[in-house]
Design an enzyme around this catalytic site. Structure first.
Site, mmCIF file in Angstrom:
data_model
loop_
_atom_site.group_PDB
_atom_site.id
_atom_site.type_symbol
_atom_site.label_atom_id
_atom_site.label_comp_id
_atom_site.label_asym_id
_atom_site.label_seq_id
_atom_site.Cartn_x
_atom_site.Cartn_y
_atom_site.Cartn_z
ATOM 1 C CG ASP A 12 -1.634 1.257 1.464
ATOM 2 O OD1 ASP A 12 -2.287 1.697 0.502
ATOM 3 O OD2 ASP A 12 -1.571 1.844 2.572
ATOM 4 C CG ASP A 14 -1.622 7.739 -0.157
ATOM 5 O OD1 ASP A 14 -0.737 8.602 -0.191
ATOM 6 O OD2 ASP A 14 -2.322 7.428 -1.136
ATOM 7 C CG HIS A 85 -8.584 14.541 -7.526
ATOM 8 N ND1 HIS A 85 -8.209 13.582 -8.430
ATOM 9 C CD2 HIS A 85 -8.143 14.104 -6.323
ATOM 10 C CE1 HIS A 85 -7.581 12.606 -7.803
ATOM 11 N NE2 HIS A 85 -7.526 12.888 -6.523
ATOM 12 C CE LYS A 88 -5.307 15.041 -3.960
ATOM 13 N NZ LYS A 88 -4.537 13.778 -3.970
ATOM 14 C CB THR A 127 -2.748 7.325 -4.179
ATOM 15 O OG1 THR A 127 -2.743 8.754 -4.206
ATOM 16 C CG2 THR A 127 -1.452 6.815 -4.746
ATOM 17 C CG ASP A 186 -2.306 3.008 6.312
ATOM 18 O OD1 ASP A 186 -2.507 2.618 5.143
ATOM 19 O OD2 ASP A 186 -2.716 4.103 6.737
HETATM 20 C C1 XBP Z 1 -5.208 6.308 0.099
HETATM 21 C C2 XBP Z 1 -6.285 7.065 -0.555
HETATM 22 C C3 XBP Z 1 -6.003 8.084 -1.593
HETATM 23 C C4 XBP Z 1 -5.234 9.304 -1.116
HETATM 24 C C5 XBP Z 1 -5.311 10.440 -2.091
HETATM 25 O O1 XBP Z 1 -4.816 5.255 -0.693
HETATM 26 O O2 XBP Z 1 -7.448 6.823 -0.249
HETATM 27 O O3 XBP Z 1 -7.226 8.503 -2.095
HETATM 28 O O4 XBP Z 1 -5.800 9.768 0.089
HETATM 29 O O5 XBP Z 1 -4.975 10.087 -3.371
HETATM 30 P P1 XBP Z 1 -3.871 4.004 -0.201
HETATM 31 P P2 XBP Z 1 -5.903 10.466 -4.631
HETATM 32 O O6 XBP Z 1 -3.821 3.970 1.300
HETATM 33 O O7 XBP Z 1 -4.555 2.808 -0.804
HETATM 34 O O8 XBP Z 1 -2.504 4.241 -0.803
HETATM 35 O O9 XBP Z 1 -6.297 11.875 -4.446
HETATM 36 O O10 XBP Z 1 -5.029 10.226 -5.833
HETATM 37 O O11 XBP Z 1 -7.090 9.535 -4.596
HETATM 38 MG MG MG Z 2 -3.040 3.291 3.155
#
Ligand code: XBP
Ligand code: MG
Length: 261
Positions: A12, A14, A85, A88, A127, A186
Site C-alpha cells: 500500500d 498512503d 483534484h 490537489k 492513490t 495501514d
Molecule cells: C489512500 C487514498 C487516496 C489518497 C489520495 O490510498 O485513499 O485517495 O488519500 O490520493 P492508499 P488520490 O492507502 O490505498 O494508498 O487523491 O489520488 O485519490
Molecule cells: Mg493506506
C-alpha cells in the site's frame, strides 16, 4: 519454524510507505481550494473523518454533500471535483519535490531487502498514478518503476479499496496464489481489500489509523522500523535494546502462521 519464502510483497502507499495524508494530500487539497478562491479548509481532524472515503476525488465529492456553497447541479459538482483534484495532485507533487514527505522508517530497508533477495514487489494503492510517481520518484529515483513487477493505482481499478480488486489484479499479474504473497497496509479499508483477495496482511499502524479497529490482520504493530510491539510478537534474541527492523523473514514467519490456521 522454518517459514516458506514469500514470492510477492504487495505495498500500500498512503499511510504505509509514507505518512502522506495529514501533511501531504490534506495540505495539497487546502492549497487547491485556496488557489481556486474556495473558502473550504480541511482540518487535521476533519480530514481524518473523510479518510473513511477511499479516493481523493470521491472524498471531495462526499465533503461537498454537506457544504451549502458547493454547486448543486451534479455535472457542475463533478467538474469542480475534477478541477480541484487535479490541482490537489499538482500541489501534492510540488510538496513532495520540496522534500516535504519522507518514507516511513524501515520502509526503504525492506524495499531494498526484497530487491536484493529477488522477491517481486507490487504497488497496490488507491492513490492516483501521478501521486505514486511523485512519491517513489522522489525517494527511489527516476528508475523507481524497476523496483516493482506490478504497479496498480486508482486509475487501474473499477472499484477502489475496500474492494479487493487491486489485490486480485496484482496476484493475477504476478501469477501468484494469495498465500504466496503478503500485503503491507495501514487502514481498515486496505486490510479488508487484501483479506477479500485472500492475501495475508501485515498492518503498520499509521497516524490516522493508530487506534482504528482492524479485523483479520496477520500481524499488527507500530511500524516496520521496529520488531518490538507486534502481535504476534517477534522473537527478540539477547534482550538487547536494538531489536532491529521488520525483515522479510519476519513477514514470512507471520504468514506461515496465518496460512496454517
Ligand atoms: C489512500 C487514498 C487516496 C489518497 C489520495 O490510498 O485513499 O485517495 O488519500 O490520493 P492508499 P488520490 O492507502 O490505498 O494508498 O487523491 O489520488 O485519490
Ligand atoms: Mg493506506
Amino acid at each position: 519454524m522454518h517459514a516458506p519464502p514469500l514470492q510477492g510483497v504487495l505495498w500500500d502507499v498512503d499511510g504505509t510507505i509514507a505518512e502522506t495524508e495529514r501533511d501531504g494530500h490534506r495540505v495539497a487539497f487546502n492549497r487547491a481550494f485556496a488557489a481556486h478562491g474556495i473558502p473550504w479548509r480541511w482540518s487535521v481532524e476533519h480530514y481524518g473523518e473523510l479518510l473513511a472515503i477511499a479516493g481523493g476525488r470521491e472524498r471531495l465529492l462526499h465533503d461537498m454533500e454537506s457544504r451549502p456553497d458547493a454547486p448543486t447541479a451534479p455535472g457542475e459538482r463533478d467538474a469542480l471535483s475534477r478541477t480541484l483534484h487535479a490541482a490537489k495532485n499538482e500541489a501534492y507533487a510540488a510538496l513532495l519535490a520540496a522534500g516535504g514527505i519522507s518514507f516511513r522508517p524501515g520502509v526503504r530497508e525492506l524495499l531494498e531487502e526484497c530487491r536484493a533477495r529477488g522477491v517481486p514487489m507490487a504497488i497496490t494503492t488507491t492513490t492516483s498514478r501521478a501521486n505514486i510517481d511523485a512519491l517513489l520518484g522522489q525517494h527511489l529515483g527516476a528508475a523507481w518503476r524497476d523496483w516493482f513487477s506490478v504497479v496498480l493505482g486508482g486509475e487501474d481499478v473499477a472499484r477502489k479499496k475496500p474492494d479487493p480488486e487491486v489485490y486480485v489484479r496484482a496476484l493475477q499479474l504476478m501469477a501468484l496464489q494469495p498465500h504466496q504473497a503478503v500485503a503491507i497496509e495501514d487502514s481498515p479499508a486496505g486490510v479488508a481489500a487484501a483479506r477479500g483477495a485472500g492475501v495475508p496482511v501485515v498492518v503498520a499502524r499509521s497516524i490516522y489509523f493508530a487506534d482504528a479497529p482492524v479485523d483479520d490482520a496477520t500481524a499488527i504493530g507500530p511500524g516496520l522500523h521496529t520488531r518490538r510491539g507486534w502481535t504476534p510478537a517477534l522473537r527478540i534474541d539477547g534482550g538487547g535494546t536494538d531489536a532491529g527492523r521488520v525483515t522479510l523473514d519476519d513477514l514470512a514467519w507471520w504468514c506461515a502462521g496465518a496460512n496454517q490456521s
